[in-house]
Write an enzyme that holds these catalytic residues in place. Structure first.
Site, PDB file in Angstrom:
ATOM      1  N   HIS A 144      50.254 -59.129 -51.564  1.00  0.00           N
ATOM      2  CA  HIS A 144      51.539 -58.798 -51.544  1.00  0.00           C
ATOM      3  C   HIS A 144      52.230 -58.089 -52.481  1.00  0.00           C
ATOM      4  O   HIS A 144      51.661 -58.030 -53.618  1.00  0.00           O
ATOM      5  CB  HIS A 144      52.396 -60.057 -51.086  1.00  0.00           C
ATOM      6  N   CYS A 152      47.808 -65.852 -55.072  1.00  0.00           N
ATOM      7  CA  CYS A 152      47.859 -64.432 -54.368  1.00  0.00           C
ATOM      8  C   CYS A 152      47.382 -63.605 -55.242  1.00  0.00           C
ATOM      9  O   CYS A 152      47.251 -63.535 -56.429  1.00  0.00           O
ATOM     10  CB  CYS A 152      49.094 -64.233 -53.584  1.00  0.00           C
TER      11      CYS A 152
END
Length: 317
Positions: A144, A152
């Protein structure tokens, strides 16, 4: 195909702004590829709608995108600096360990999130069959934007828009899903020897099989899970794949011959032609800091188009 998607996007954006005198503006998820990107695609003999393949390297903080050409092989398109990732080298084991995943993952259109709190995102699909067979836990592990990570792989917003758009166009072109191979480092023999004392060495040896197969063939290998291990580049006898159990014994299989491929000189990855442009805040020796993203984009209709609900999405740890 690109024009048709853009037209749909304009209709959706118009619906969101219906009744308003505000100027219609495309959301980040609908931004077209830049002219520079389109020129580079053409230069490399690629099209926006051709299939993609993604590789991630933690230690180097790099994300690669490869595109398929007419010969069915994948050619390097561009390498993007990963702005931030959390944890250390090694796989994610459980919810809360702050580790970014390593392994072989598959991303379908339903895993694309245009409404992410972190600008744009796609879900890696953790835990996969291997992770579940080992009791690993966690959810919402993404690639992202926002350059903030709690488990992430975080990019800058501008680079995430381009990566998202390349995936979007591949889906529009008919690719049902794309593979993401997340590695701890470039899995050369020298790097494996350097990390030989790691407790993750046996796990990384399985990942190296997939890495080596692609390096030789420029085609992502088939990957399955049985006996709680990855099985790379095998052909199952008697249609056993449909009955494959990640925790049970592997059924009989054979390994098809590997057909080596040497890319043409002009398709070789060349840093002079594709310099890494963007922010890289950490490497394997620095610590990523989780953060709280904000500014979700309320394109609910586009979310439903990708099989998503209205939720802005989450970032796990």
């Amino acid at each position: 195909m690109v024009l048709r998607f853009t037209a749909v996007g304009l209709v959706l954006a118009g619906a969101v702004l219906a009744g308003s005198c505000s100027q219609v503006e495309l959301s980040p998820a609908l931004q077209p590829l830049s002219q520079e990107t389109m020129t580079l695609l053409a230069k490399r003999g690629m099209t926006p709608s051709s299939p993609i393949f993604v590789r991630i390297f933690k230690e180097e903080s790099e994300l690669e995108i490869w595109k398929m050409r007419e010969d069915g092989r994948f050619y390097h398109f561009k390498t993007y600096p990963i702005c931030n990732w959390s944890g250390t080298l090694g796989p994610k084991l459980h919810q809360g360990d702050m580790q970014a995943p390593e392994g072989f993952y598959t991303v379908s259109a339903s895993q694309m999130n245009p409404n992410s709190q972190y600008h744009l995102a796609f879900n890696l699909g953790y835990p996969n069959a291997y992770d579940r067979a080992h009791g690993r836990t966690g959810e919402y592990l993404m690639v992202h934007g926002k350059c903030r990570s709690a488990g992430c792989y975080a990019m800058t917003d501008a680079l995430m828009e381009e990566i998202y758009a390349l995936a979007r166009e591949a889906f529009i072109g008919g690719q049902p899903s794309f593979e993401v191979h997340a590695f701890p480092f470039r899995m050369t023999d020298a790097n494996m020897q350097r990390h030989r004392a790691s407790p993750h060495y046996r796990f990384w040896s399985m990942l190296k099989e997939g890495y080596d197969h692609f390096e030789v063939t420029r085609q992502p290998p088939s990957v399955a899970v049985c006996e709680r291990r990855y099985v790379v580049n095998v052909r199952w006898s008697g249609g056993e794949l449909s009955r494959l159990n990640p925790k049970s014994l592997c059924p009989p299989f054979e390994r098809p011959p590997v057909v080596p491929f040497t890319p043409l000189e002009w398709t070789q990855r060349a840093s002079a032609e594709s310099p890494l442009v963007g922010t890289r805040m950490r490497s394997a020796t620095t610590r990523g800091e989780p953060g709280n993203g904000s500014g979700a984009f309320a394109q609910a209709k586009l979310g439903r188009m990708f099989g998503l609900g209205a939720s802005p999405g989450s970032m796990s740890d």
